[in-house]
Design an enzyme around this catalytic site. Structure first.
Site, PDB file in Angstrom:
ATOM      1  CB  CYS A 114      45.621  40.757  38.209  1.00 34.46           C
ATOM      2  SG  CYS A 114      46.393  41.976  39.267  1.00 34.46           S
ATOM      3  CD  GLU A 133      43.443  48.935  37.192  1.00 35.89           C
ATOM      4  OE1 GLU A 133      44.095  48.105  36.541  1.00 35.89           O
ATOM      5  OE2 GLU A 133      43.834  50.094  37.399  1.00 35.89           O
TER       6      GLU A 133
HETATM    7  P1  NAD Z   1      34.845  38.763  39.295  1.00 36.84           P
HETATM    8  O1  NAD Z   1      34.729  39.541  38.045  1.00 36.84           O
HETATM    9  O2  NAD Z   1      34.165  37.454  39.367  1.00 36.84           O
HETATM   10  O3  NAD Z   1      34.293  39.602  40.540  1.00 36.84           O
HETATM   11  C1  NAD Z   1      34.832  40.844  40.909  1.00 36.84           C
HETATM   12  C2  NAD Z   1      33.782  41.616  41.697  1.00 36.84           C
HETATM   13  O4  NAD Z   1      32.705  41.964  40.837  1.00 36.84           O
HETATM   14  C3  NAD Z   1      33.167  40.853  42.857  1.00 36.84           C
HETATM   15  O5  NAD Z   1      33.030  41.721  43.953  1.00 36.84           O
HETATM   16  C4  NAD Z   1      31.807  40.440  42.309  1.00 36.84           C
HETATM   17  O6  NAD Z   1      30.831  40.231  43.294  1.00 36.84           O
HETATM   18  C5  NAD Z   1      31.471  41.638  41.447  1.00 36.84           C
HETATM   19  N1  NAD Z   1      30.495  41.391  40.385  1.00 36.84           N
HETATM   20  C6  NAD Z   1      30.229  40.233  39.737  1.00 36.84           C
HETATM   21  N2  NAD Z   1      29.276  40.438  38.799  1.00 36.84           N
HETATM   22  C7  NAD Z   1      28.944  41.746  38.843  1.00 36.84           C
HETATM   23  C8  NAD Z   1      28.037  42.558  38.107  1.00 36.84           C
HETATM   24  N3  NAD Z   1      27.285  42.076  37.120  1.00 36.84           N
HETATM   25  N4  NAD Z   1      27.960  43.869  38.422  1.00 36.84           N
HETATM   26  C9  NAD Z   1      28.741  44.398  39.391  1.00 36.84           C
HETATM   27  N5  NAD Z   1      29.605  43.668  40.127  1.00 36.84           N
HETATM   28  C10 NAD Z   1      29.715  42.354  39.854  1.00 36.84           C
HETATM   29  O7  NAD Z   1      36.403  38.640  39.569  1.00 36.84           O
HETATM   30  P2  NAD Z   1      37.137  37.829  40.736  1.00 36.84           P
HETATM   31  O8  NAD Z   1      37.051  36.372  40.438  1.00 36.84           O
HETATM   32  O9  NAD Z   1      36.660  38.309  42.065  1.00 36.84           O
HETATM   33  O10 NAD Z   1      38.625  38.338  40.570  1.00 36.84           O
HETATM   34  C11 NAD Z   1      39.579  37.700  39.771  1.00 36.84           C
HETATM   35  C12 NAD Z   1      39.873  38.522  38.550  1.00 36.84           C
HETATM   36  O11 NAD Z   1      40.310  39.815  38.937  1.00 36.84           O
HETATM   37  C13 NAD Z   1      41.009  37.954  37.717  1.00 36.84           C
HETATM   38  O12 NAD Z   1      40.687  38.029  36.349  1.00 36.84           O
HETATM   39  C14 NAD Z   1      42.171  38.890  38.045  1.00 36.84           C
HETATM   40  O13 NAD Z   1      43.152  38.934  37.052  1.00 36.84           O
HETATM   41  C15 NAD Z   1      41.466  40.175  38.210  1.00 36.84           C
HETATM   42  N6  NAD Z   1      42.270  41.125  38.985  1.00 36.84           N
HETATM   43  C16 NAD Z   1      42.737  42.237  38.346  1.00 36.84           C
HETATM   44  C17 NAD Z   1      43.528  43.145  39.039  1.00 36.84           C
HETATM   45  C18 NAD Z   1      44.032  44.386  38.375  1.00 36.84           C
HETATM   46  O14 NAD Z   1      44.446  45.285  39.071  1.00 36.84           O
HETATM   47  N7  NAD Z   1      44.017  44.516  37.065  1.00 36.84           N
HETATM   48  C19 NAD Z   1      43.829  42.919  40.387  1.00 36.84           C
HETATM   49  C20 NAD Z   1      43.342  41.784  40.999  1.00 36.84           C
HETATM   50  C21 NAD Z   1      42.548  40.902  40.282  1.00 36.84           C
END
Ligand code: NAD
Length: 507
Positions: A282, A248
């Protein structure tokens, strides 16, 4: 107990472990200090969850429902405490924090109630050729689900996976965002208190490395919510073990405003959909395409709405600070690019972004290939573009590599335009409403990811279909044997001719 509360005996004293702070983005004050869980810690959390998953699966739907209801009641009774924690770690107004908690609780209730109906074993028609057989289908839990979450809706978003995974009979290991670890721990603590099954919802805290370790820890499925860039890394890592993933990711959601739309309602929705939670949603509205006949009037209304939106940390504020400081540069960069390429800011502009807050910005005349139109801004900004008709609006809305949510304001053509939009969900004459309807699946296409949380699809996402064919009586024609004679082959050929040999009926 969550892993943060326990130090596994072979993990060394907790004081020697690396720790990190979660910060209040409005003030920079430390909200809490949390362990950076290592790969070994994550493995132990998954092992504990594995034991819990057997107990949980054995309880079946009837045994799980009261425990999930107890957790739901505990979250509800302590919602003020949780809302305050969400406010402190994200900076969002407490009212917004409460709204996401209310929606998350509603989803937990829906998933609990509907899991048996959607997943329980049922008979299916075996068809004429196999009419001697009985056929059953049921959806069994995977075992242990690894959930990796973002910070922008630290309760609602991960609960879209956690609640549905638990209701489907799985245990969960949850890695919350490094910006909201306290909220993650709170969920783990209350789950343990209410449901009394150690390991059922394990929480591991840390940065990307901890999330990476979870992907490689032997979980049965990974449910990731976050940025597209991280989603790709997770999918690549999971491919090594063929671990299934639910991805997502972000969006660049468009709103369409038709000539016969209620413009007051549409302008209100554009402002709230684009700017609430400081645009860090998002499925927030980022681009608006407006029919030329009503463009000027609509823009005036949005300017009035957006100008009244107050950013700050007090109770009067409509939006809080930007939670992740590095995002401020992205928001400023998008506004800069739009203005440098001929766009105009009718509200805000580059100066609207300081070192903690981004104030509302409304941009017009922005080229469609500007990053403010093509990339996720994740700030309180809107681009508004004039279109000659709704065909052009649909074409422009669909010209995006993302496809998460969308919005249509139209008097007559709402459902028709909604169907033509390449996105997972569309709100008609409302905004983001689909997220609050538990029976509707939530998820995207393209760079917004794949798989679904919420609704029946969201329950099935955390299960494996189990198909059973059982012989009820001996078949007149046995097909699956080396002893099948030419008489059987001839009879089958005749039968298939009778069943399927005729083309479509004429007339
Ligand atoms: P991010 O990708 O930076 O981090 C998300 C999570 O992934 C965090 O817990 C982070 O620690 C972890 N992570 C980072 N690198 C990783 C790796 N290599 N392996 C495994 N885990 C890892 O995203 P963010 O800044 O926390 O969130 C914002 C983004 O999320 C925006 O793009 C937003 O649109 C999206 N979002 C999507 C939805 C949806 O349902 N589609 C909902 C909410 C947010």
């Amino acid at each position: 107990m969550t892993t943060t509360d326990t130090t596994p005996s072979d993990a060394g004293p907790i004081a020697e472990r690396e720790r990190f702070d979660s910060l209040d983005p409005a003030t920079g004050a430390v909200v809490g200090t949390h362990p950076v869980h290592s790969a070994a810690d994550v493995d132990r959390a998954v092992a504990r969850a594995r034991i819990a998953s057997d107990t949980w699966a054995d309880l079946d739907f009837d045994g799980r429902a009261p425990k999930l209801a107890a957790w739901k009641a505990l979250i509800t009774s302590r919602a003020d405490e949780l809302a305050e924690l969400v406010r402190a770690e994200t900076g969002k107004p407490t009212g917004d924090a409460m709204l996401e908690i209310v929606l998350a609780v509603d989803h937990l209730a829906w998933a609990t109630k509907h899991a048996p109906k959607v997943l329980k074993r049922r008979s299916v028609n075996p068809g004429l050729l196999m009419s001697n057989m009985g056929a059953t289908l049921e959806y069994l839990p995977f075992g242990v689900i690894g959930v990796i979450g973002p910070w922008n809706y630290p309760v609602f978003t991960p609960m879209g996976s956690i609640a549905y995974a638990l209701a489907a009979g799985n245990a969960v290991v949850f890695k919350p965002s490094e910006h909201t670890p306290g909220v993650g721990e709170w969920l783990g603590r209350t789950a343990a208190e209410a449901m009394g099954i150690p390991g059922l919802l394990e929480v591991v805290t840390g940065f990307g490395e901890t999330g990476g370790a979870l992907v490689q820890a032997g979980v049965d499925k990974v449910a990731f919510t976050g940025s597209t860039a991280t989603g790709k890394k997770i999918m690549a890592a999971a491919s090594e073990t063929l671990t299934p993933v639910l991805i997502e990711c972000g969006g660049k959601d468009a709103m369409l405003v038709d000539a016969d739309a209620d413009l007051d309602a549409a302008a209100d929705a554009a402002a709230w959909g684009g700017m609430s939670n400081a645009g860090q949603t998002c499925v927030g509205v980022e681009r608006v395409y407006v029919h030329t006949d009503v463009y000027d009037e609509f823009v005036d209304k949005v300017v009035a709405e957006a100008s009244a939106v107050e950013a700050g940390s007090g109770d009067q504020a409509d939006i809080g600070p930007i939670t992740m400081p590095s995002q401020l540069e992205v928001i400023r960069g998008h506004i800069h690019d739009a203005l440098a390429r001929g766009g105009r800011a009718l509200v805000g502009g580059e100066d609207a972004v300081d070192d903690r807050y981004a104030r509302p910005t409304v941009l017009v005349d922005v080229p469609e290939d500007s990053v403010a139109v093509t990339d996720e801004t994740f700030g309180p900004t809107l681009t508004i573009a004039r279109v000659r008709d709704m065909d052009e609006a649909v074409e422009k809305a669909n010209a995006s590599r993302y496809g998460l949510g969308s919005t249509v304001y139209s008097g007559e053509r709402g459902p028709e335009l909604a169907r033509r939009l390449r996105s997972g969900m569309t709100a008609v004459n409302s905004v983001i409403s689909f997220a609050g309807i538990p029976s509707l699946p939530f998820g995207g296409v393209g760079d917004s990811g794949f798989g679904r949380i919420h609704g029946p699809d969201g329950l099935r996402e955390f299960t494996r279909p189990k198909a059973v064919a059982r012989q009820r009586m001996k078949a007149p024609l046995t097909l699956t044997t080396f002893h099948r004679g030419s008489g059987t082959d001839k009879a089958v050929k005749k039968l298939i001719g009778l069943l399927h040999g005729r083309g479509p009926r004429k007339g």
